[in-house]
Design a protein around this motif. Structure first.
Motif, PDB file in Angstrom:
ATOM      1  N   LYS A   1       0.816  -1.222   0.000  1.00  0.00           N
ATOM      2  CA  LYS A   1       0.000   0.000   0.000  1.00  0.00           C
ATOM      3  C   LYS A   1       0.846   1.267   0.000  1.00  0.00           C
ATOM      4  CE  LYS A   1      -4.107  -1.856   2.202  1.00  0.00           C
ATOM      5  NZ  LYS A   1      -4.967  -1.852   3.376  1.00  0.00           N
TER       6      LYS A   1
ATOM      7  N   ARG B   1       3.963   1.634  -1.120  1.00  0.00           N
ATOM      8  CA  ARG B   1       4.893   1.776  -2.249  1.00  0.00           C
ATOM      9  C   ARG B   1       4.281   2.702  -3.289  1.00  0.00           C
ATOM     10  NH1 ARG B   1       5.522  -4.146  -3.184  1.00  0.00           N
ATOM     11  NH2 ARG B   1       4.806  -3.562  -5.238  1.00  0.00           N
ATOM     12  N   PRO B   2       5.089   3.597  -3.880  1.00  0.00           N
ATOM     13  CA  PRO B   2       4.535   4.518  -4.882  1.00  0.00           C
ATOM     14  C   PRO B   2       4.109   3.813  -6.178  1.00  0.00           C
ATOM     15  CG  PRO B   2       6.907   4.818  -4.654  1.00  0.00           C
ATOM     16  CD  PRO B   2       6.491   3.846  -3.596  1.00  0.00           C
ATOM     17  N   THR B   3       4.780   2.715  -6.513  1.00  0.00           N
ATOM     18  CA  THR B   3       4.385   1.950  -7.701  1.00  0.00           C
ATOM     19  C   THR B   3       4.118   0.506  -7.300  1.00  0.00           C
ATOM     20  OG1 THR B   3       6.665   1.395  -8.302  1.00  0.00           O
ATOM     21  CG2 THR B   3       5.740   3.413  -9.262  1.00  0.00           C
ATOM     22  N   LYS B   4       3.229  -0.120  -8.047  1.00  0.00           N
ATOM     23  CA  LYS B   4       2.828  -1.490  -7.750  1.00  0.00           C
ATOM     24  C   LYS B   4       2.772  -2.300  -9.037  1.00  0.00           C
ATOM     25  CE  LYS B   4       0.127   0.530  -4.096  1.00  0.00           C
ATOM     26  NZ  LYS B   4       0.923   1.742  -4.158  1.00  0.00           N
TER      27      LYS B   4
ATOM     28  N   LEU C   1      -1.993  -3.744  -7.810  1.00  0.00           N
ATOM     29  CA  LEU C   1      -2.862  -2.573  -7.908  1.00  0.00           C
ATOM     30  C   LEU C   1      -4.327  -2.996  -8.029  1.00  0.00           C
ATOM     31  CD1 LEU C   1      -2.725   0.535  -7.997  1.00  0.00           C
ATOM     32  CD2 LEU C   1      -2.653   0.352 -10.480  1.00  0.00           C
TER      33      LEU C   1
ATOM     34  N   ASN D   1      -7.061  -2.133  -5.041  1.00  0.00           N
ATOM     35  CA  ASN D   1      -8.199  -1.269  -5.377  1.00  0.00           C
ATOM     36  C   ASN D   1      -9.486  -2.050  -5.595  1.00  0.00           C
ATOM     37  OD1 ASN D   1      -6.501   0.922  -5.246  1.00  0.00           O
ATOM     38  ND2 ASN D   1      -6.145   0.994  -7.450  1.00  0.00           N
TER      39      ASN D   1
ATOM     40  N   PRO E   1      -1.157   4.925 -14.400  1.00  0.00           N
ATOM     41  CA  PRO E   1      -0.362   5.528 -13.323  1.00  0.00           C
ATOM     42  C   PRO E   1      -0.145   4.531 -12.180  1.00  0.00           C
ATOM     43  CG  PRO E   1      -2.474   6.663 -13.613  1.00  0.00           C
ATOM     44  CD  PRO E   1      -2.450   5.539 -14.574  1.00  0.00           C
ATOM     45  N   ASN E   2       0.931   4.687 -11.479  1.00  0.00           N
ATOM     46  CA  ASN E   2       1.288   3.884 -10.299  1.00  0.00           C
ATOM     47  C   ASN E   2       1.633   2.432 -10.616  1.00  0.00           C
ATOM     48  OD1 ASN E   2       0.785   6.160  -8.669  1.00  0.00           O
ATOM     49  ND2 ASN E   2      -1.378   5.629  -8.555  1.00  0.00           N
TER      50      ASN E   2
ATOM     51  N   ASP F   1       4.302  -0.396 -11.693  1.00  0.00           N
ATOM     52  CA  ASP F   1       5.744  -0.614 -11.635  1.00  0.00           C
ATOM     53  C   ASP F   1       6.260  -0.920 -13.042  1.00  0.00           C
ATOM     54  OD1 ASP F   1       8.348  -1.429 -11.230  1.00  0.00           O
ATOM     55  OD2 ASP F   1       7.874  -2.767  -9.568  1.00  0.00           O
TER      56      ASP F   1
END
Length: 162
Positions: free
Chosen positions: A88, A90-93, A98, A102, A115-116, A118
């Protein structure tokens, strides 16, 4: 449409027979994922199981154009087990992470536009496997209480020309 219906019926019969035989869960997952990938005309499919204690494990992966298919713990080298609450922050997944966090569908003609995501992970996968990831359909699977139990990921949809 008749061809798709026949394909689906054949796959359901094969899956039913395997279930009646009491085959291993990995076999059932592989048959179901391969069937869904054929119906979706996807080159690749990945099936992630999410445990009750929130670990995500890749349990099946197949990329038809690379002639690869991996079941069970052999996938750990490619996608180690992930504790979802840790992702949760981490800036990228990764795409499946993701989707799971979500609890929503990702459907895109270009996974790199999301966006977001990895992108380093995707590029490393592509480079390592001489592959080009592009389109993706990723969706969560829920139990009857709306708890997420799995994520199905299909990559590189094919058109009539392949």
């Amino acid at each position: 449409m008749a061809d798709l219906n026949n394909l689906l019926l054949d796959d359901i019969i094969k899956l039913s027979a395997k279930l009646a035989e009491g085959c291993e869960p990995d076999t059932v997952v592989a048959l179901a994922a391969d069937s869904a990938a054929r119906i979706a005309d996807a080159d690749g499919c990945f099936f992630f199981h999410i445990t009750p204690n929130h670990f995500m494990n890749l349990v099946y992966s197949r990329i038809e154009s690379l002639n690869t298919s991996v079941s069970g713990t052999s996938n750990m080298a490619f996608f180690p087990s992930v504790f979802l609450p840790d992702t949760k922050e981490r800036p990228t997944k990764r795409p499946a992470e993701l989707c799971a966090l979500n609890k929503e569908v990702i459907n895109t003609p270009n996974i790199f536009d999301i966006p977001n995501i990895d992108k380093v992970f995707l590029r490393e996968f592509d480079e390592t496997n001489n592959y080009t990831s592009l389109s993706a359909l990723i969706f969560p699977l829920f139990d009857s209480r709306h708890n997420i139990i799995a994520v199905a990921q299909f990559v590189n949809a094919r058109d009539a020309k392949g």
